[in-house]
Scaffold this active site. Structure first.
Site, PDB file in Angstrom:
ATOM      1  N   ASP A 217      85.852  34.962  70.033  1.00 31.61           N
ATOM      2  CA  ASP A 217      85.579  35.443  68.820  1.00 31.61           C
ATOM      3  C   ASP A 217      84.243  37.043  69.003  1.00 31.61           C
ATOM      4  OD1 ASP A 217      85.374  33.019  67.462  1.00 31.61           O
ATOM      5  OD2 ASP A 217      83.800  32.846  69.043  1.00 31.61           O
ATOM      6  N   ARG A 313      86.543  30.076  55.943  1.00 30.59           N
ATOM      7  CA  ARG A 313      84.859  29.512  56.992  1.00 30.59           C
ATOM      8  C   ARG A 313      84.646  30.871  56.080  1.00 30.59           C
ATOM      9  NH1 ARG A 313      87.433  27.775  62.609  1.00 30.59           N
ATOM     10  NH2 ARG A 313      89.299  25.651  62.163  1.00 30.59           N
TER      11      ARG A 313
END
Length: 436
Positions: A217, A313
């Site tokens: 990420d 998300r």
């Protein structure tokens, strides 16, 4: 070493008279500068009542850093050296220009003997099948290569740290900020271009047809508390999913998330950021089975963020009390799945947000039910109209009804804009280079 708001009220005008130089044990040289040379924004602290990160003593980052712990960095090596320098003292790290964590290229991380063509041949579903995870020489070499990349592209952020971009064009490309087991961290004014995983793993058992799974990420808040992420831009940059090839009939996915807040993280404020052009964007809570760690934590505030052309998300929530207000969600023309994912034991409050959806996509898609959990959704607007998001969802998905009433009322807000004002206000002020 966090200081109170009262003590820090004058930090933006703080003057320190000395300069110093710290030389890291790596080959990078990190220069400490006087506070006169530090823009006021490097000393900013999270205002009182500004979301969950303002409670329990507030979030001040490295605002109390002395001159010897105020660094200006221009390379990824200097940045990681500054993170390691100075022990436990508060620090300010100013990022000047774009730091390239991926400058070495994927070839630099390959374990001897790894060959992607051989990997594809070994695990072709026509040869390997789809009923068991991959294993064997090429998978072992892929994993070893991935370990090398992880060591190169991850940067661990210690407690009492402020990281701030200088000017309008500062950022990090290909790096992963790991805010892990830390307290009191501020990250502001950076364009964070998502890392590209050089060695995604093929999982033939993932879904009906298998999938490529990737790591890294842009930023991870893992087991940390009092974290403020503000005025950053999270993007796939030059490598959106549309540029990636397919193998075995599946997208060769080289991206993970843009931001994850997981594994007992708590008291986080995410404000005035842009999340752009991504699939699985922001996850709060990573597992339905993590209740022992996450229950009573994962308290996160999201306000005045722009979610532009993200698929899903935004966020997906488990366990946490999440306050999402005054955000603008601009769905992509195709491929949109949902914005808010309602997961295990979550208590989401979504208020005064604005949604811009393409033709043919109903307001019921904004909420996605993953597990039974209550939701509060009031004052939200979809394509310029006030919409009851829960009623819209329940009408469109009557077999997956959502229950209204999250069971708590947010109080840590500095002010809530009318949802009609959210698109222009967020559009003008959110993202890197627009810090005020």
């Amino acid at each position: 070493m966090r200081m109170s708001y009262a003590v820090l009220a004058g930090c933006t005008a703080l003057v320190l008279g000395a300069t110093a130089t710290a030389t890291a044990t790596t080959k990078a040289k990190v220069t400490a500068t006087t506070a006169q040379a530090v823009p006021g924004q490097a000393r900013h602290v999270l205002p009182p009542h500004d979301g969950w990160a303002s409670t329990g003593g507030g979030t001040t980052g490295g605002a109390g850093a002395d001159a010897a712990h105020t660094f200006t960095v221009t390379t990824w090596e200097e940045f990681r050296a500054a993170l390691a320098a100075g022990g436990d003292a508060p620090r300010v790290i100013k990022v000047k220009g774009v730091l390239r964590a991926d400058a070495a290229g994927c070839g630099a991380f390959e374990a001897e003997g790894y060959d992607f063509a051989k990997y594809l041949a070994a695990y072709d579903p026509a040869v390997w099948g789809r009923d068991r995870p991959v294993s064997g020489e090429q998978e072992d070499l892929r994993a070893a290569s991935a370990t090398r990349q992880a060591a190169a592209v991850k940067a661990y952020i210690p407690s009492d740290t402020t990281i701030v971009g200088v000017g309008r064009n500062a950022g990090i490309t290909g790096g992963s900020l790991q805010i892990k087991d830390a307290d009191n961290v501020v990250v502001r004014n950076l364009t964070l271009e998502s890392p590209l995983d050089c060695f995604p793993q093929w999982d033939p058992t993932d879904g009906a047809t298998g999938a490529w799974n990737s790591e890294y990420d842009s930023a991870v808040v893992h087991g940390s508390t009092h974290v403020w992420l503000d005025h950053n831009t999270f993007t796939d940059g030059a490598h959106p999913d549309s540029t990636l090839p397919s193998y075995y009939g599946e997208l060769y996915q080289r991206h993970d998330g843009e931001l994850d807040i997981v594994r007992g993280a708590d008291l986080v404020t995410v404000s005035w950021n842009v999340f752009a052009d991504h699939d699985k964007t922001l996850m709060i809570g990573n597992s339905d089975s993590a209740g022992a760690t996450d229950r009573g934590r994962l308290r996160v505030t999201l306000h005045h963020n722009l979610f532009r052309h993200v698929i899903e998300r935004a966020p997906r929530v488990r366990f946490g009390k999440v306050d999402a207000y005054n955000n603008h969600f601009v769905a992509p023309a195709s491929g949109y799945q949902y914005s808010f994912g309602i997961g295990a034991e979550s208590q989401l409050v979504a208020e005064a947000n604005a949604f811009t959806l393409p033709a043919g996509v109903g307001a019921g898609r904004v909420l996605k039910k993953w597990k039974e959990a209550p939701v509060t959704a009031t004052g939200n607007r979809v394509n310029g109209r006030t919409v009851d998001l829960i009623a819209a969802h329940n009408a469109e998905y009557p077999t997956e009804p959502l229950r209204s009433g999250a069971g708590w009322t947010p109080t840590l807000r500095t002010g809530v804009d009318d949802a009609r004002q959210v698109p222009p206000v967020v559009g003008r002020h959110a993202g890197a280079g627009r810090i005020r």
